[in-house]
Structures are given as C-alpha cells and as structure tokens.
Design a protein around this motif. Structure first.
Motif, PDB file in Angstrom:
ATOM      1  N   GLY A  33       0.816  -1.214   0.000  1.00  0.00           N
ATOM      2  CA  GLY A  33       0.000   0.000   0.000  1.00  0.00           C
ATOM      3  C   GLY A  33       0.846   1.258   0.000  1.00  0.00           C
ATOM      4  N   TRP A  34       1.945   1.258   0.751  1.00  0.00           N
ATOM      5  CA  TRP A  34       2.821   2.429   0.785  1.00  0.00           C
ATOM      6  C   TRP A  34       3.536   2.629  -0.545  1.00  0.00           C
ATOM      7  CZ3 TRP A  34       3.615   6.919   2.576  1.00  0.00           C
ATOM      8  CH2 TRP A  34       4.859   7.549   2.463  1.00  0.00           C
ATOM      9  N   VAL A  35       4.008   1.521  -1.146  1.00  0.00           N
ATOM     10  CA  VAL A  35       4.671   1.619  -2.449  1.00  0.00           C
ATOM     11  C   VAL A  35       3.712   2.159  -3.504  1.00  0.00           C
ATOM     12  CG1 VAL A  35       5.767   0.286  -4.308  1.00  0.00           C
ATOM     13  CG2 VAL A  35       6.325  -0.207  -1.920  1.00  0.00           C
ATOM     14  N   SER A  36       2.417   1.796  -3.391  1.00  0.00           N
ATOM     15  CA  SER A  36       1.434   2.221  -4.393  1.00  0.00           C
ATOM     16  C   SER A  36       1.199   3.726  -4.396  1.00  0.00           C
ATOM     17  CB  SER A  36       0.105   1.492  -4.165  1.00  0.00           C
ATOM     18  OG  SER A  36      -0.549   1.962  -2.998  1.00  0.00           O
ATOM     19  N   VAL A  37       1.545   4.415  -3.311  1.00  0.00           N
ATOM     20  CA  VAL A  37       1.381   5.880  -3.261  1.00  0.00           C
ATOM     21  C   VAL A  37       2.735   6.577  -3.263  1.00  0.00           C
ATOM     22  CG1 VAL A  37      -0.873   5.812  -2.153  1.00  0.00           C
ATOM     23  CG2 VAL A  37       1.184   5.788  -0.732  1.00  0.00           C
ATOM     24  N   SER A  38       3.761   5.876  -3.775  1.00  0.00           N
ATOM     25  CA  SER A  38       5.099   6.447  -3.855  1.00  0.00           C
ATOM     26  C   SER A  38       5.458   6.737  -5.307  1.00  0.00           C
ATOM     27  CB  SER A  38       6.131   5.489  -3.239  1.00  0.00           C
ATOM     28  OG  SER A  38       6.314   4.363  -4.083  1.00  0.00           O
ATOM     29  N   ASN A  39       6.665   7.219  -5.523  1.00  0.00           N
ATOM     30  CA  ASN A  39       7.173   7.510  -6.869  1.00  0.00           C
ATOM     31  C   ASN A  39       8.145   6.442  -7.363  1.00  0.00           C
ATOM     32  OD1 ASN A  39       5.994  10.129  -7.669  1.00  0.00           O
ATOM     33  ND2 ASN A  39       7.019  10.879  -5.815  1.00  0.00           N
ATOM     34  N   TRP A  40       8.083   5.247  -6.821  1.00  0.00           N
ATOM     35  CA  TRP A  40       9.030   4.185  -7.165  1.00  0.00           C
ATOM     36  C   TRP A  40       8.620   3.529  -8.484  1.00  0.00           C
ATOM     37  CZ3 TRP A  40      10.277  -0.663  -3.668  1.00  0.00           C
ATOM     38  CH2 TRP A  40      11.386  -1.322  -4.211  1.00  0.00           C
ATOM     39  N   ALA A  50       3.572  10.202  -3.462  1.00  0.00           N
ATOM     40  CA  ALA A  50       3.028  10.649  -4.753  1.00  0.00           C
ATOM     41  C   ALA A  50       1.520  10.808  -4.710  1.00  0.00           C
ATOM     42  CB  ALA A  50       3.397   9.653  -5.838  1.00  0.00           C
ATOM     43  N   GLY A  51       0.906  10.556  -3.572  1.00  0.00           N
ATOM     44  CA  GLY A  51      -0.546  10.663  -3.488  1.00  0.00           C
ATOM     45  C   GLY A  51      -1.232   9.574  -4.302  1.00  0.00           C
ATOM     46  N   LEU A  52      -2.320   9.931  -4.968  1.00  0.00           N
ATOM     47  CA  LEU A  52      -3.099   8.972  -5.756  1.00  0.00           C
ATOM     48  C   LEU A  52      -2.715   8.996  -7.232  1.00  0.00           C
ATOM     49  CD1 LEU A  52      -6.616   9.525  -4.144  1.00  0.00           C
ATOM     50  CD2 LEU A  52      -4.963   7.728  -3.620  1.00  0.00           C
ATOM     51  N   LYS A  53      -1.548   9.518  -7.547  1.00  0.00           N
ATOM     52  CA  LYS A  53      -1.129   9.667  -8.943  1.00  0.00           C
ATOM     53  C   LYS A  53      -1.130   8.333  -9.678  1.00  0.00           C
ATOM     54  CE  LYS A  53       3.206  10.035  -9.917  1.00  0.00           C
ATOM     55  NZ  LYS A  53       4.598  10.531 -10.043  1.00  0.00           N
ATOM     56  N   ASN A  54      -0.613   7.298  -9.047  1.00  0.00           N
ATOM     57  CA  ASN A  54      -0.535   5.995  -9.706  1.00  0.00           C
ATOM     58  C   ASN A  54      -1.917   5.398  -9.961  1.00  0.00           C
ATOM     59  OD1 ASN A  54       2.394   5.878  -9.628  1.00  0.00           O
ATOM     60  ND2 ASN A  54       2.187   5.557  -7.425  1.00  0.00           N
ATOM     61  N   TYR A  55      -2.837   5.601  -9.026  1.00  0.00           N
ATOM     62  CA  TYR A  55      -4.206   5.105  -9.211  1.00  0.00           C
ATOM     63  C   TYR A  55      -4.922   5.866 -10.315  1.00  0.00           C
ATOM     64  CZ  TYR A  55      -3.580   2.588  -4.791  1.00  0.00           C
ATOM     65  OH  TYR A  55      -3.134   1.746  -3.806  1.00  0.00           O
ATOM     66  N   TYR A 271       8.005  -0.734 -13.096  1.00  0.00           N
ATOM     67  CA  TYR A 271       7.135   0.314 -12.560  1.00  0.00           C
ATOM     68  C   TYR A 271       6.502  -0.225 -11.274  1.00  0.00           C
ATOM     69  CZ  TYR A 271       7.657   2.532 -17.116  1.00  0.00           C
ATOM     70  OH  TYR A 271       8.176   3.131 -18.244  1.00  0.00           O
ATOM     71  N   TYR A 272       7.282  -0.178 -10.208  1.00  0.00           N
ATOM     72  CA  TYR A 272       6.878  -0.841  -8.969  1.00  0.00           C
ATOM     73  C   TYR A 272       5.677  -0.167  -8.314  1.00  0.00           C
ATOM     74  CZ  TYR A 272      11.278  -3.306  -9.498  1.00  0.00           C
ATOM     75  OH  TYR A 272      12.301  -4.095  -9.991  1.00  0.00           O
ATOM     76  N   ALA A 273       5.601   1.137  -8.363  1.00  0.00           N
ATOM     77  CA  ALA A 273       4.481   1.841  -7.751  1.00  0.00           C
ATOM     78  C   ALA A 273       3.182   1.547  -8.497  1.00  0.00           C
ATOM     79  CB  ALA A 273       4.747   3.346  -7.728  1.00  0.00           C
ATOM     80  N   ASN A 274       3.242   1.543  -9.819  1.00  0.00           N
ATOM     81  CA  ASN A 274       2.048   1.216 -10.600  1.00  0.00           C
ATOM     82  C   ASN A 274       1.619  -0.227 -10.352  1.00  0.00           C
ATOM     83  OD1 ASN A 274       1.956   3.755 -11.697  1.00  0.00           O
ATOM     84  ND2 ASN A 274       2.889   3.184 -13.653  1.00  0.00           N
ATOM     85  N   GLY A 275       2.593  -1.138 -10.307  1.00  0.00           N
ATOM     86  CA  GLY A 275       2.265  -2.536 -10.028  1.00  0.00           C
ATOM     87  C   GLY A 275       1.656  -2.714  -8.652  1.00  0.00           C
ATOM     88  N   ALA A 276       2.171  -2.000  -7.664  1.00  0.00           N
ATOM     89  CA  ALA A 276       1.607  -2.071  -6.309  1.00  0.00           C
ATOM     90  C   ALA A 276       0.187  -1.521  -6.279  1.00  0.00           C
ATOM     91  CB  ALA A 276       2.496  -1.306  -5.333  1.00  0.00           C
ATOM     92  N   ALA A 277      -0.074  -0.479  -7.067  1.00  0.00           N
ATOM     93  CA  ALA A 277      -1.430   0.077  -7.129  1.00  0.00           C
ATOM     94  C   ALA A 277      -2.404  -0.933  -7.723  1.00  0.00           C
ATOM     95  CB  ALA A 277      -1.421   1.363  -7.960  1.00  0.00           C
ATOM     96  N   ILE A 278      -1.959  -1.659  -8.763  1.00  0.00           N
ATOM     97  CA  ILE A 278      -2.809  -2.708  -9.338  1.00  0.00           C
ATOM     98  C   ILE A 278      -3.089  -3.782  -8.294  1.00  0.00           C
ATOM     99  CG2 ILE A 278      -2.987  -4.478 -11.121  1.00  0.00           C
ATOM    100  CD1 ILE A 278      -1.111  -2.766 -12.836  1.00  0.00           C
ATOM    101  N   ALA A 279      -2.062  -4.172  -7.530  1.00  0.00           N
ATOM    102  CA  ALA A 279      -2.234  -5.195  -6.497  1.00  0.00           C
ATOM    103  C   ALA A 279      -3.234  -4.748  -5.440  1.00  0.00           C
ATOM    104  CB  ALA A 279      -0.883  -5.507  -5.850  1.00  0.00           C
TER     105      ALA A 279
END
Length: 302
Positions: A33-40, A50-55, A271-279
């Motif tokens: 969850g933390w990675v999904s809102v990061s810039n990684w 990064a907030g909800l940018k990835n979502y 794209y770890y942050a995007n992948g975490a957001a999908i998860a």
C-alpha cells in the motif's frame, strides 16, 4: 488478568504463527500500500509520497480498463458456468446412484492439475493449427478461439468500453473444465446431507421430482451456492497463472487481466508503484466479495 498455565502454553504455541502472519501477510500488504502511493517507478527505489497519482494513471489507462472489463466478463461467465454445470451433474449423480464414485473421481480429476498445466494443455487444444481445430477445419470451420480480437456487442460507461471479447470465452472454457469438479463435490455433499424423509413427504403430497428439486432441495442448497460463488469469485478476480500460461495478455489485450498487467508492469517494466497500485485494487475487489460473506457467516454461527 493472570493467565493460566494452559492459556500461556496456547499463547506460546500460537505466537510464531501470529508473528509470521503479521509480517508476511499484513506487513507486506501495508508495504505494498505504501509503495502504491510512492514515486518508485524505476529500478532505483524512490519512496517519496506521490498521493493517488498511480491510481489515477491506471484508471485512465486503456490496458487497465481492458483488464477490468475482461475480469468482469470472465467472473460472470465463470461463476455461472461452474454453478450450472456443477449443480446439473450433482443432480444427475443424485438420480443415478450406480457408478457415483467413478464419475465423481473423473469430474474431480482436473482439480489435481495446476492452472499452469491446464493453460498449456488448452492452449494446444484450442490453437487454430493444432488440436481438434484441424478436425473442424475439414468441415470449413475456422475457429480462432483465444487469437480472435473481435469484441461482441457491449456498452460504454464514460471512457470505459464494456464488450465481451470472443477470446475470453476460450479462457472461461479452460477454467470451467478445471473447477466444475469442485462445485460438483460441494453440491453432492449438500444433496447427501438432505434427509430422504423430506423427499418422501413431498412425494406423498403429490409433488413431482422437478417440484421437489425446485421447492425443497434447491432452497436448502442456497448456502452451498453462496459458498461456491464466493470461492469462485475469489479465484476469478485474482486469476493470473491460467491466463498467463494460455494466452498472456492476448492481441489488443483481449484476454488481459489485472494480474497479468501487474506482473508485467512490476517485473518487466520496473514500474513498482504502478504494479503495487494494481495489487491494491485487486485486493479491494476480492475484499468486496469476501468480507461481507465472512461477516454474514460469523453472524449466522453466533
């Protein structure tokens, strides 16, 4: 409150398991969850917020929209097919008592295989140049199955287009072949547990066999049906191995699902942050089905 010796021993035995669950389940969920809102989104970790940018990026991405669309159609077709076939076969076995054990073993055999094996086998069976498709081609039938990129009639909601891809039907066939045995076993167990006196009483009242099943037996199998729906929904919403082994994302993403997109985004695109957001989105989708069912079950047993 002072613990007794038995309570202390029980706590000591449970502690290692609880610690491992806390770390490797809930700890990793929190980390994801933390990675999904990061810039990684590169090889080098960047844990800045990064907030909800990835979502927001995902919900505007055509491939993710296609994956959600395919997941919806796959889930609906998969659950309906497994329930109808499992229940029909269970009723057939219930009516014909001879050879039940043999037929149950035959229907349960596919469950002994992994989804990867099933995907490889059905990929060969449904490939246009191999399997029984050559037999169909003798009669002028040219099936494309999972290579077909056509979209059946659907509808559009905002920027998201909903239409049933022809290719997803091939994946549903493979999944139904493997999991119908589970549904059959559940319904056979439910039918076995119904007292024969209820059927006899209905027959004495003049009910036909069809009326007995519709009015007496099927309502009593409702808890079984709900269990099958929840378990099959859990499988279908996080499906990955079957589709990845059988078709991958498919041409024009006609068989793509969030699980495949997550794998390729994270481990191939880095794209770890995007992948975490999908998860996390997949976790929410599964929780929408599982959590209400668990709450209802706890209330029913309390």
């Amino acid at each position: 409150m002072k613990l007794t010796k038995d309570q202390l021993m029980a706590a000591l035995f449970l502690a290692p398991s609880l610690l491992l669950i806390a770390i490797f389940v809930y700890g990793f969920i929190g980390w994801t969850g933390w990675v999904s809102v990061s810039n990684w989104n590169s090889l080098m970790p960047d844990m800045s917020f990064a907030g909800l940018k990835n979502y927001l990026y995902l919900f505007g991405d055509y491939r993710f929209q296609a994956g959600i669309r395919n997941t919806i159609f796959f889930t609906v077709l998969f659950i309906l097919s497994v329930i109808v076939l499992g229940l029909s076969l269970a009723i057939l076995l219930d009516q014909t008592k001879k050879g039940n054990a043999v037929f149950r073993n035959i229907f349960l055999f596919p469950m002994a295989l992994s989804f990867v094996v099933t995907g490889v086998v059905w990929q060969w069976l449904l490939h246009p140049s191999t399997g029984f498709n050559r037999f169909l081609q003798v009669f002028g039938i040219q099936p494309k199955w999972y290579t077909d990129t056509n979209i059946l009639a659907g509808f559009q909601w905002g920027s998201i287009e909903f239409g049933l891809p022809v290719a997803i039907i091939a994946v549903v066939i493979a999944a139904v072949w493997q999991m119908t045995g589970f549904s059959l076993a559940m319904y056979v167990a439910g039918l076995t547990g119904i007292d024969e006196e209820l059927r006899e009483a209905a027959r004495i009242d003049g009910a036909t066999e069809f009326q007995i099943y519709r009015k007496v037996i099927l309502p009593m199998l409702t808890p079984i049906t709900m269990s099958v729906i929840i378990i099959m929904a859990h499988i279908s919403l996080k499906i990955f191995d079957l589709i990845y082994a059988m078709t991958g994302s498919g041409a024009n993403f006609v068989t793509d699902v969030p699980g495949v997109y997550m794998f390729e985004t994270t481990f191939r695109g880095n794209y770890y942050a995007n992948g975490a957001a999908i998860a996390m989105i997949m976790l929410i989708l599964v929780a929408v089905f599982i959590v209400p069912y668990l709450i209802h079950s706890r209330r029913g047993t309390s």
